[in-house]
Design a protein around this motif. Structure first.
Motif, PDB file in Angstrom:
ATOM      1  N   GLU A 146       0.628  -0.998   0.138  1.00 58.78           N
ATOM      2  CA  GLU A 146      -0.024   0.068   0.025  1.00 58.78           C
ATOM      3  C   GLU A 146       0.841   1.080   0.162  1.00 58.78           C
ATOM      4  O   GLU A 146       0.751   2.090  -0.785  1.00 58.78           O
ATOM      5  N   ARG A 147       2.061   1.093   0.889  1.00 54.51           N
ATOM      6  CA  ARG A 147       3.116   2.329   0.761  1.00 54.51           C
ATOM      7  C   ARG A 147       3.314   2.657  -0.513  1.00 54.51           C
ATOM      8  O   ARG A 147       3.805   3.867  -1.065  1.00 54.51           O
ATOM      9  N   LEU A 148       3.905   1.524  -1.246  1.00 60.61           N
ATOM     10  CA  LEU A 148       4.585   1.569  -2.553  1.00 60.61           C
ATOM     11  C   LEU A 148       3.343   2.212  -3.639  1.00 60.61           C
ATOM     12  O   LEU A 148       3.897   2.928  -4.355  1.00 60.61           O
ATOM     13  N   ARG A 149       2.193   1.796  -3.407  1.00 59.99           N
ATOM     14  CA  ARG A 149       1.334   2.369  -4.306  1.00 59.99           C
ATOM     15  C   ARG A 149       1.058   3.814  -4.254  1.00 59.99           C
ATOM     16  O   ARG A 149       0.879   4.687  -5.103  1.00 59.99           O
ATOM     17  N   TRP A 150       1.003   4.202  -2.771  1.00 56.38           N
ATOM     18  CA  TRP A 150       0.790   5.342  -2.580  1.00 56.38           C
ATOM     19  C   TRP A 150       2.139   6.473  -2.941  1.00 56.38           C
ATOM     20  O   TRP A 150       1.622   7.443  -3.538  1.00 56.38           O
ATOM     21  N   GLN A 151       3.201   5.904  -2.799  1.00 57.70           N
ATOM     22  CA  GLN A 151       4.242   6.472  -2.974  1.00 57.70           C
ATOM     23  C   GLN A 151       4.443   6.866  -4.604  1.00 57.70           C
ATOM     24  O   GLN A 151       4.683   7.719  -5.139  1.00 57.70           O
ATOM     25  N   LEU A 152       3.927   5.647  -5.515  1.00 56.45           N
ATOM     26  CA  LEU A 152       3.736   5.796  -6.981  1.00 56.45           C
ATOM     27  C   LEU A 152       2.812   7.002  -7.131  1.00 56.45           C
ATOM     28  O   LEU A 152       3.303   7.814  -8.112  1.00 56.45           O
ATOM     29  N   ASP A 153       1.765   6.932  -6.596  1.00 53.65           N
ATOM     30  CA  ASP A 153       0.577   7.871  -6.825  1.00 53.65           C
ATOM     31  C   ASP A 153       1.240   9.541  -6.470  1.00 53.65           C
ATOM     32  O   ASP A 153       1.117  10.411  -7.229  1.00 53.65           O
ATOM     33  N   VAL A 154       1.916   9.649  -5.363  1.00 51.89           N
ATOM     34  CA  VAL A 154       2.586  10.758  -5.226  1.00 51.89           C
ATOM     35  C   VAL A 154       3.358  11.254  -6.113  1.00 51.89           C
ATOM     36  O   VAL A 154       3.484  12.445  -6.720  1.00 51.89           O
ATOM     37  N   SER A 155       4.329  10.515  -6.604  1.00 53.03           N
ATOM     38  CA  SER A 155       5.520  10.409  -7.486  1.00 53.03           C
ATOM     39  C   SER A 155       4.674  10.976  -8.754  1.00 53.03           C
ATOM     40  O   SER A 155       5.253  12.065  -9.609  1.00 53.03           O
ATOM     41  N   TRP A 156       3.667  10.285  -9.512  1.00 52.31           N
ATOM     42  CA  TRP A 156       3.028  10.447 -10.575  1.00 52.31           C
ATOM     43  C   TRP A 156       2.514  11.931 -10.659  1.00 52.31           C
ATOM     44  O   TRP A 156       2.453  12.590 -11.575  1.00 52.31           O
ATOM     45  N   SER A 157       1.809  12.125  -9.494  1.00 52.22           N
ATOM     46  CA  SER A 157       0.818  13.572  -9.494  1.00 52.22           C
ATOM     47  C   SER A 157       2.064  14.594  -9.413  1.00 52.22           C
ATOM     48  O   SER A 157       1.926  15.729 -10.373  1.00 52.22           O
ATOM     49  N   LEU A 158       3.080  14.553  -8.769  1.00 54.71           N
ATOM     50  CA  LEU A 158       4.097  15.504  -9.123  1.00 54.71           C
ATOM     51  C   LEU A 158       4.615  15.825 -10.552  1.00 54.71           C
ATOM     52  O   LEU A 158       4.793  16.734 -11.272  1.00 54.71           O
ATOM     53  N   LEU A 159       4.972  14.620 -11.152  1.00 54.14           N
ATOM     54  CA  LEU A 159       5.280  14.638 -12.509  1.00 54.14           C
ATOM     55  C   LEU A 159       4.377  15.241 -13.456  1.00 54.14           C
ATOM     56  O   LEU A 159       4.299  15.875 -14.432  1.00 54.14           O
ATOM     57  N   SER A 160       3.040  14.653 -13.218  1.00 50.32           N
ATOM     58  CA  SER A 160       1.973  15.215 -14.105  1.00 50.32           C
ATOM     59  C   SER A 160       1.597  16.634 -13.918  1.00 50.32           C
ATOM     60  O   SER A 160       1.331  17.140 -14.796  1.00 50.32           O
ATOM     61  N   HIS A 161       2.008  17.297 -12.620  1.00 52.72           N
ATOM     62  CA  HIS A 161       1.909  18.800 -12.714  1.00 52.72           C
ATOM     63  C   HIS A 161       2.825  19.487 -13.557  1.00 52.72           C
ATOM     64  O   HIS A 161       2.182  20.411 -14.276  1.00 52.72           O
TER      65      HIS A 161
END
Length: 179
Positions: A5-20
């Motif tokens: 779950e932490r790895l999935r959350w970390q992926l989502d956070v990283s992706w949101s920063l890239l998407s920005h």
């Protein structure tokens, strides 16, 4: 499965920063070279696009363009996915894989490519269970087979976060004197 779950959350956070940053990148920004010693993506005579690449890396290591960083994300993510969830023997040599991984040619196509990479990676993460994270069965190609799949997934998230920061910094430099 708290680790997964932490790895999935970390992926989502990283992706949101890239998407920005990806939402705002223009083709001009992507191809801008911030220094004379710069790796970029370049159109070949046959019309395809390729990234600058050398092994071993030159010294000093060249600065990279936004387009090159976007290519790099797609390249390493595609290659890591193939190694972990596809055919690990397909292109075990990173240098060879880099040489045959094309740049899509424009920012919109590159963003589509990166979204596809993210979707494949997230889908693979969704298919895992906690026991697989500690195994080296899918990560023999990584760090001489000494680290688990969980380490590979954490590395991919860290790499994505680093690349998001690089693109953000390059965008800020590009726009600094343009008002």
């Amino acid at each position: 499965m708290p680790e997964l779950e932490r790895l999935r959350w970390q992926l989502d956070v990283s992706w949101s920063l890239l998407s920005h940053h990806l939402e705002r990148v223009t083709d001009e920004e992507a191809l801008w070279e911030p220094a004379s010693n710069c790796w970029n993506v370049r159109r070949r005579p046959d019309g395809t696009w390729a990234a600058d690449w050398a092994v071993p890396e030159p010294e000093p290591i060249p600065v990279t363009s936004i387009g090159w960083v976007m290519w790099h994300i797609g390249f390493w993510w595609s290659h890591a996915h193939e190694q972990c969830f596809g055919d690990p023997g397909a292109a075990a040599d990173w240098s060879r894989a880099a040489a045959v991984t094309p740049w899509p040619g424009d920012v919109a196509s590159a963003i589509g490519w990166l979204n596809g990479c993210r979707d494949r990676w997230a889908g693979a993460l969704g298919s895992l269970d906690g026991a697989e994270l500690g195994s080296t069965e899918r990560s023999r190609w990584f760090a001489d087979g000494t680290l688990s799949l969980g380490h590979v997934l954490a590395w991919a998230n860290i790499e994505l976060m680093k690349n998001a920061a690089e693109i953000g910094s390059l965008r800020h430099l590009y726009n600094a004197d343009r008002g």
